[in-house]
Scaffold this motif. Structure first.
Motif, PDB file in Angstrom:
ATOM      1  N   LYS A  88     -12.059 -30.730 -31.047  1.00 32.65           N
ATOM      2  CA  LYS A  88     -11.242 -31.788 -31.645  1.00 32.65           C
ATOM      3  C   LYS A  88     -10.863 -31.517 -33.094  1.00 32.65           C
ATOM      4  O   LYS A  88      -9.847 -32.001 -33.565  1.00 32.65           O
ATOM      5  N   GLU A  89     -11.669 -30.715 -33.813  1.00 27.52           N
ATOM      6  CA  GLU A  89     -11.379 -30.459 -35.218  1.00 27.52           C
ATOM      7  C   GLU A  89     -10.061 -29.710 -35.424  1.00 27.52           C
ATOM      8  O   GLU A  89      -9.501 -29.719 -36.516  1.00 27.52           O
ATOM      9  N   PHE A  90      -9.512 -29.097 -34.370  1.00 23.53           N
ATOM     10  CA  PHE A  90      -8.229 -28.401 -34.466  1.00 23.53           C
ATOM     11  C   PHE A  90      -7.048 -29.312 -34.135  1.00 23.53           C
ATOM     12  O   PHE A  90      -5.903 -28.908 -34.270  1.00 23.53           O
ATOM     13  N   GLY A  91      -7.313 -30.536 -33.674  1.00 22.44           N
ATOM     14  CA  GLY A  91      -6.234 -31.450 -33.305  1.00 22.44           C
ATOM     15  C   GLY A  91      -5.596 -31.027 -31.996  1.00 22.44           C
ATOM     16  O   GLY A  91      -6.101 -30.142 -31.301  1.00 22.44           O
ATOM     17  N   PRO A  92      -4.480 -31.655 -31.638  1.00 24.62           N
ATOM     18  CA  PRO A  92      -3.835 -31.331 -30.355  1.00 24.62           C
ATOM     19  C   PRO A  92      -3.194 -29.943 -30.381  1.00 24.62           C
ATOM     20  O   PRO A  92      -2.089 -29.752 -30.879  1.00 24.62           O
ATOM     21  N   ARG A  93      -3.911 -28.976 -29.873  1.00 25.89           N
ATOM     22  CA  ARG A  93      -3.460 -27.587 -29.829  1.00 25.89           C
ATOM     23  C   ARG A  93      -3.731 -27.012 -28.440  1.00 25.89           C
ATOM     24  O   ARG A  93      -4.649 -27.414 -27.753  1.00 25.89           O
ATOM     25  N   SER A  94      -2.922 -26.025 -28.077  1.00 26.72           N
ATOM     26  CA  SER A  94      -3.095 -25.315 -26.803  1.00 26.72           C
ATOM     27  C   SER A  94      -3.287 -23.840 -27.093  1.00 26.72           C
ATOM     28  O   SER A  94      -2.537 -23.254 -27.874  1.00 26.72           O
ATOM     29  N   GLY A  95      -4.270 -23.230 -26.445  1.00 33.25           N
ATOM     30  CA  GLY A  95      -4.434 -21.785 -26.538  1.00 33.25           C
ATOM     31  C   GLY A  95      -3.418 -21.124 -25.628  1.00 33.25           C
ATOM     32  O   GLY A  95      -3.366 -21.420 -24.444  1.00 33.25           O
ATOM     33  N   VAL A  96      -2.562 -20.259 -26.181  1.00 34.88           N
ATOM     34  CA  VAL A  96      -1.489 -19.679 -25.371  1.00 34.88           C
ATOM     35  C   VAL A  96      -1.565 -18.166 -25.226  1.00 34.88           C
ATOM     36  O   VAL A  96      -1.011 -17.621 -24.292  1.00 34.88           O
ATOM     37  N   ARG A  97      -2.200 -17.496 -26.140  1.00 33.28           N
ATOM     38  CA  ARG A  97      -2.286 -16.047 -26.052  1.00 33.28           C
ATOM     39  C   ARG A  97      -3.711 -15.631 -26.383  1.00 33.28           C
ATOM     40  O   ARG A  97      -4.196 -15.856 -27.474  1.00 33.28           O
ATOM     41  N   PHE A  98      -4.358 -15.011 -25.416  1.00 36.32           N
ATOM     42  CA  PHE A  98      -5.727 -14.523 -25.588  1.00 36.32           C
ATOM     43  C   PHE A  98      -5.668 -13.009 -25.756  1.00 36.32           C
ATOM     44  O   PHE A  98      -4.981 -12.333 -24.999  1.00 36.32           O
ATOM     45  N   ASN A  99      -6.403 -12.491 -26.727  1.00 36.41           N
ATOM     46  CA  ASN A  99      -6.482 -11.049 -26.944  1.00 36.41           C
ATOM     47  C   ASN A  99      -7.874 -10.548 -26.574  1.00 36.41           C
ATOM     48  O   ASN A  99      -8.860 -11.277 -26.721  1.00 36.41           O
ATOM     49  N   LYS A 100      -7.946  -9.295 -26.142  1.00 33.27           N
ATOM     50  CA  LYS A 100      -9.236  -8.708 -25.765  1.00 33.27           C
ATOM     51  C   LYS A 100     -10.196  -8.757 -26.944  1.00 33.27           C
ATOM     52  O   LYS A 100      -9.784  -8.793 -28.099  1.00 33.27           O
ATOM     53  N   LYS A 101     -11.494  -8.722 -26.611  1.00 28.93           N
ATOM     54  CA  LYS A 101     -12.532  -8.755 -27.639  1.00 28.93           C
ATOM     55  C   LYS A 101     -12.359  -7.599 -28.613  1.00 28.93           C
ATOM     56  O   LYS A 101     -12.011  -6.487 -28.210  1.00 28.93           O
ATOM     57  N   ASN A 102     -12.645  -7.894 -29.880  1.00 26.84           N
ATOM     58  CA  ASN A 102     -12.659  -6.812 -30.865  1.00 26.84           C
ATOM     59  C   ASN A 102     -14.034  -6.131 -30.831  1.00 26.84           C
ATOM     60  O   ASN A 102     -14.892  -6.471 -30.017  1.00 26.84           O
ATOM     61  N   SER A 103     -14.254  -5.193 -31.725  1.00 24.08           N
ATOM     62  CA  SER A 103     -15.504  -4.428 -31.713  1.00 24.08           C
ATOM     63  C   SER A 103     -16.733  -5.289 -32.024  1.00 24.08           C
ATOM     64  O   SER A 103     -17.854  -4.905 -31.714  1.00 24.08           O
ATOM     65  N   THR A 158      -6.076 -34.458 -21.447  1.00 22.96           N
ATOM     66  CA  THR A 158      -6.795 -35.466 -22.226  1.00 22.96           C
ATOM     67  C   THR A 158      -7.617 -34.828 -23.336  1.00 22.96           C
ATOM     68  O   THR A 158      -8.145 -35.519 -24.188  1.00 22.96           O
ATOM     69  N   TYR A 159      -7.728 -33.502 -23.334  1.00 21.88           N
ATOM     70  CA  TYR A 159      -8.440 -32.770 -24.382  1.00 21.88           C
ATOM     71  C   TYR A 159      -7.496 -32.520 -25.561  1.00 21.88           C
ATOM     72  O   TYR A 159      -6.304 -32.291 -25.366  1.00 21.88           O
ATOM     73  N   ASP A 160      -8.044 -32.540 -26.779  1.00 18.53           N
ATOM     74  CA  ASP A 160      -7.241 -32.179 -27.947  1.00 18.53           C
ATOM     75  C   ASP A 160      -6.987 -30.676 -27.958  1.00 18.53           C
ATOM     76  O   ASP A 160      -5.851 -30.226 -27.957  1.00 18.53           O
ATOM     77  N   CYS A 161      -8.048 -29.905 -28.003  1.00 17.92           N
ATOM     78  CA  CYS A 161      -7.953 -28.437 -28.012  1.00 17.92           C
ATOM     79  C   CYS A 161      -9.004 -27.949 -27.019  1.00 17.92           C
ATOM     80  O   CYS A 161     -10.096 -27.533 -27.393  1.00 17.92           O
ATOM     81  N   GLY A 162      -8.679 -28.033 -25.744  1.00 23.13           N
ATOM     82  CA  GLY A 162      -9.658 -27.796 -24.692  1.00 23.13           C
ATOM     83  C   GLY A 162      -9.724 -26.367 -24.202  1.00 23.13           C
ATOM     84  O   GLY A 162      -8.702 -25.692 -24.071  1.00 23.13           O
ATOM     85  N   PHE A 163     -10.950 -25.920 -23.939  1.00 22.61           N
ATOM     86  CA  PHE A 163     -11.175 -24.596 -23.387  1.00 22.61           C
ATOM     87  C   PHE A 163     -12.125 -24.690 -22.204  1.00 22.61           C
ATOM     88  O   PHE A 163     -13.016 -25.530 -22.165  1.00 22.61           O
ATOM     89  N   ILE A 164     -11.915 -23.801 -21.243  1.00 21.96           N
ATOM     90  CA  ILE A 164     -12.744 -23.696 -20.055  1.00 21.96           C
ATOM     91  C   ILE A 164     -13.391 -22.317 -20.111  1.00 21.96           C
ATOM     92  O   ILE A 164     -12.705 -21.317 -20.335  1.00 21.96           O
TER      93      ILE A 164
END
Length: 79
Positions: A39-54, A18-24
């Motif tokens: 919501k400003e990104f519209g219906p999107r799914s996060g699929v690939r997370f990369n480690k933190k940069n410096s 039910t979330y447009d671009c939801g994160f936990i």
């Protein structure tokens, strides 16, 4: 999903949520949780997370629908 330095971040699957671009988000290895809908990104799914940069930013690839490339999002958790 990614786990780094005690922080956990995962995403909702937009076509099935039910979330447009939801994160936990959990800043303490799962003891507490918060959910956000960007919501400003519209219906999107996060699929690939990369480690933190410096600078402490996580890079997340967003997809439209099930597989179409969307945008790239950078998330920086609050200390």
């Amino acid at each position: 999903m990614i786990i780094q330095d005690g922080v956990m971040i995962a995403s909702h699957c937009a076509p099935a949520s039910t979330y447009d671009c939801g994160f936990i988000y959990s800043p303490d290895m799962g003891k507490t949780w918060a959910q956000y809908d960007l919501k400003e990104f519209g219906p999107r799914s996060g699929v690939r997370f990369n480690k933190k940069n410096s600078d402490g930013w996580f890079r997340v690839d967003l997809r439209k629908g099930w597989i179409e490339r969307g945008k790239v999002l950078f998330i920086k958790p609050k200390p």
